[in-house]
Scaffold this active site. Structure first.
Site, PDB file in Angstrom:
ATOM      1  N   ASP A  18      32.592  18.496 -65.496  1.00  0.00           N
ATOM      2  CA  ASP A  18      32.361  17.049 -65.685  1.00  0.00           C
ATOM      3  C   ASP A  18      31.780  16.517 -64.292  1.00  0.00           C
ATOM      4  O   ASP A  18      31.670  17.150 -63.278  1.00  0.00           O
ATOM      5  CB  ASP A  18      33.817  16.297 -66.053  1.00  0.00           C
ATOM      6  CG  ASP A  18      34.970  16.707 -64.804  1.00  0.00           C
ATOM      7  OD1 ASP A  18      35.526  17.509 -65.095  1.00  0.00           O
ATOM      8  OD2 ASP A  18      34.828  15.780 -63.745  1.00  0.00           O
ATOM      9  N   GLU A  38      41.403  29.274 -68.776  1.00  0.00           N
ATOM     10  CA  GLU A  38      40.723  30.015 -67.734  1.00  0.00           C
ATOM     11  C   GLU A  38      41.293  31.278 -67.332  1.00  0.00           C
ATOM     12  O   GLU A  38      40.465  32.032 -66.626  1.00  0.00           O
ATOM     13  CB  GLU A  38      41.083  28.925 -66.457  1.00  0.00           C
ATOM     14  CG  GLU A  38      40.138  27.670 -66.770  1.00  0.00           C
ATOM     15  CD  GLU A  38      40.928  26.587 -65.770  1.00  0.00           C
ATOM     16  OE1 GLU A  38      40.438  25.361 -65.681  1.00  0.00           O
ATOM     17  OE2 GLU A  38      41.865  26.752 -65.019  1.00  0.00           O
TER      18      GLU A  38
HETATM   19  N1  ADE Z   1      38.918  19.670 -62.624  1.00  0.00           N
HETATM   20  C1  ADE Z   1      37.877  19.406 -63.363  1.00  0.00           C
HETATM   21  N2  ADE Z   1      37.551  18.072 -63.313  1.00  0.00           N
HETATM   22  C2  ADE Z   1      38.125  17.353 -62.648  1.00  0.00           C
HETATM   23  C3  ADE Z   1      38.199  16.128 -61.996  1.00  0.00           C
HETATM   24  N3  ADE Z   1      37.172  14.964 -62.612  1.00  0.00           N
HETATM   25  N4  ADE Z   1      39.058  15.681 -61.276  1.00  0.00           N
HETATM   26  C4  ADE Z   1      40.286  16.525 -60.676  1.00  0.00           C
HETATM   27  N5  ADE Z   1      40.122  17.751 -61.138  1.00  0.00           N
HETATM   28  C5  ADE Z   1      39.379  18.213 -62.023  1.00  0.00           C
END
Ligand code: ADE
Length: 253
Positions: free
Chosen positions: A220, A12
């Site tokens: 996600d 990142e």
């Molecule tokens: N960062 C990216 N995806 C995440 C998730 N599902 N839970 C916590 N932090 C995250």
């Protein structure tokens, strides 16, 4: 003015550090097992650092940025899981405020309240977030198609990404099941995304009276496939978003 930029994962910030080295060179200060890269981006002083994962790591890094490097603004950039209804993989979320979804000192204090600060929400800086919004819109309109290859967009099902602005919920937990995501939504129906650092940085910036902003790309949906989606997104796409938006941010200043 010096801007502090922090992220949880190497990918990142790697492109930003690369750009800094190319443009101005960088001085590296190692403090508390972290490398603080001091230099310029588009002529502006900044410090870029890999904070590592979680609220403690983010808070410690934010304090160091403020106390050791006198940063006047702080931006957290990284990935998040989308839990808001329309918050899809490849979208971007800018926080207007954040909460710690795992803070629970009941019955001594109300659920989610940060003890002795009398609040559970920490607002981000309106002006800084507005600048990031302009940068994000420019990135999505002008740069996105070239930055993220068609086959990558196809693989992640990303069409034209959307920018959302609203509540981000942070906690020391990678959320990877729908029940847990729904539990967070039950507590915070307006939450757009979950991640593991933003609210900690926002709390520190509140305590030190330093403007802060939180920029997150959705990797996600915080469901059973979250860890696979997160890993793939991190490896292939994350840096294009992060560096792309922040390069627009710096060039627009
Ligand atoms: N960062 C990216 N995806 C995440 C998730 N599902 N839970 C916590 N932090 C995250």
């Amino acid at each position: 003015m010096t801007i502090g930029i922090l992220a949880a994962m190497h990918d990142e910030v790697a492109d930003l550090i690369g750009a800094m080295i190319k443009q101005s060179g960088n001085q590296v200060h190692r403090i508390g097992m972290r490398d603080y890269h001091v230099g310029k981006l588009d002529g502006q002083s900044c410090v870029v650092v890999l904070a590592r994962i979680g609220k403690v790591a983010a808070a410690a890094t934010a304090v160091t940025l403020i106390r050791e490097f006198d940063v006047t603004e702080v931006i957290f950039t990284g990935l998040a899981g989308g839990i808001g209804r329309d918050v899809a993989i490849g979208n971007i979320v800018i926080a207007d405020r954040s909460v710690q979804h795992d803070m629970d000192v009941r019955p001594l204090f109300p659920h989610h309240e940060i003890p002795l600060l009398g609040r559970s929400e920490f607002a981000t800086d309106i002006a800084l977030s507005a600048e990031l919004k302009v940068a994000t819109e420019l990135f999505l309109k002008e740069d996105f198609q070239q930055s993220v290859a068609p086959e990558v967009r196809e693989a992640f099902g990303i069409k034209q990404p959307v920018l959302h602005i609203g509540l981000i919920a942070s906690g020391d937990q990678f959320v990877a099941d729908v029940e847990r995501a729904n539990g967070i939504l039950a507590d915070f129906p307006q939450a757009l995304a979950v991640e593991m650092e933003g609210a900690a940085v926002a709390q520190i910036c509140f305590e030190y009276d330093v403007p802060c902003a939180i920029l997150r790309t959705i990797s996600d949906r915080a469901d059973a496939s979250a860890h696979g989606d997160f890993g793939a997104f991190l490896a292939g796409v994350a840096s294009h978003y992060s560096a792309g938006v922040l390069r627009r941010f710096f060039s627009g200043r």
